[in-house]
Design an enzyme around this catalytic site. Structure first.
Site, PDB file in Angstrom:
ATOM      1  N   ASP A  97       0.862  -1.175   0.000  1.00  0.00           N
ATOM      2  CA  ASP A  97       0.000   0.000   0.000  1.00  0.00           C
ATOM      3  C   ASP A  97       0.898   1.225   0.000  1.00  0.00           C
ATOM      4  O   ASP A  97       1.653   1.437   0.948  1.00  0.00           O
ATOM      5  CB  ASP A  97      -0.919  -0.009   1.222  1.00  0.00           C
ATOM      6  CG  ASP A  97      -2.035   1.022   1.153  1.00  0.00           C
ATOM      7  OD1 ASP A  97      -1.871   2.033   0.438  1.00  0.00           O
ATOM      8  OD2 ASP A  97      -3.067   0.821   1.818  1.00  0.00           O
TER       9      ASP A  97
ATOM     10  N   ARG B   5      -0.183   4.429  -0.323  1.00  0.00           N
ATOM     11  CA  ARG B   5      -0.927   5.655  -0.066  1.00  0.00           C
ATOM     12  C   ARG B   5      -0.333   6.441   1.108  1.00  0.00           C
ATOM     13  O   ARG B   5       0.099   5.871   2.094  1.00  0.00           O
ATOM     14  CB  ARG B   5      -2.398   5.333   0.208  1.00  0.00           C
ATOM     15  CG  ARG B   5      -3.145   4.896  -1.032  1.00  0.00           C
ATOM     16  CD  ARG B   5      -4.552   4.459  -0.722  1.00  0.00           C
ATOM     17  NE  ARG B   5      -4.588   3.232   0.063  1.00  0.00           N
ATOM     18  CZ  ARG B   5      -5.698   2.628   0.445  1.00  0.00           C
ATOM     19  NH1 ARG B   5      -6.876   3.156   0.140  1.00  0.00           N
ATOM     20  NH2 ARG B   5      -5.648   1.510   1.133  1.00  0.00           N
TER      21      ARG B   5
END
Length: 202
Positions: free
Chosen positions: A128, A130
């Site tokens: 991930d 983000r």
């Protein structure tokens, strides 16, 4: 350069199922990553607003892809925030931050048997990627430094808390499991501890 409000405009919305809402859409300058993120305000003013950090998902939000649960989560969030009062932050972080083309490449690898996280790694990406720094800036500019957060992802309250936003309560979203996405949702539970109960798992 610090973040600031650039413009705000009222936009009436209508979803495919007929649900309607009115959003006050705010754009910003000076965000940490330079991307064009949006804050959509719904409902009455709230001392502790309900907030959804929703990462852009073109395939799910626009085209109704059943390989994820993003579209239904977006629709649910708008309705719940319209009642409680708060913000949906629409963040330009497609594919958990790897981009649209790479996400589709990951889909192809998933078709060979890899789960969503293994596919990202095979493409040279993290599970991930983000970063919610811009989201924290947006909330600060909007005066929403204490929030209730609508999410099943434990990384969101952890990150946003470290960035100076106080999370009073974490509220789970619904579970939108289907035959097409149950492996994807199960991977979220196993790899990143998402709070999802899967009736179709196993």
């Amino acid at each position: 350069m610090s973040a600031a409000i650039r413009t705000s405009v009222t936009v009436p919305l209508r979803f495919p199922d007929g649900f309607e809402a009115v959003a006050r859409v705010t754009t910003f300058t000076g965000l940490a990553d330079g991307k064009e993120h949006l804050a959509l305000a719904f409902g009455p003013a709230a001392e502790t607003p309900l907030v959804r950090l929703h990462s852009e998902c073109l395939t799910g939000d626009v085209f109704g892809s059943q390989r994820c649960d993003c579209g239904p989560q977006l629709r649910e969030a708008v309705e719940r925030i319209s009642v409680a009062g708060g913000y949906l932050l629409y963040l330009r972080q497609e594919g958990r931050g790897i981009g649209l083309y790479a996400k589709l490449d990951a889909y192809a690898l998933q078709d060979t048997g890899l789960d969503t996280y293994a596919a990202n790694r095979a493409l040279g990406h993290l599970d991930d990627e983000r970063d919610y720094s811009a989201a924290a800036q947006m909330l600060t500019v909007l005066g929403a430094t204490s929030i209730d957060l609508l999410t099943n992802n434990p990384d969101k309250p952890a990150q946003i808390g470290r960035l100076g936003i106080s999370v009073r309560e974490v509220l789970p979203t619904g579970v939108y499991a289907s035959a097409a996405n149950v492996r994807y949702l199960q991977a979220k539970v196993e790899h990143t501890g998402h709070t999802i109960t899967l009736p179709l798992a196993g």
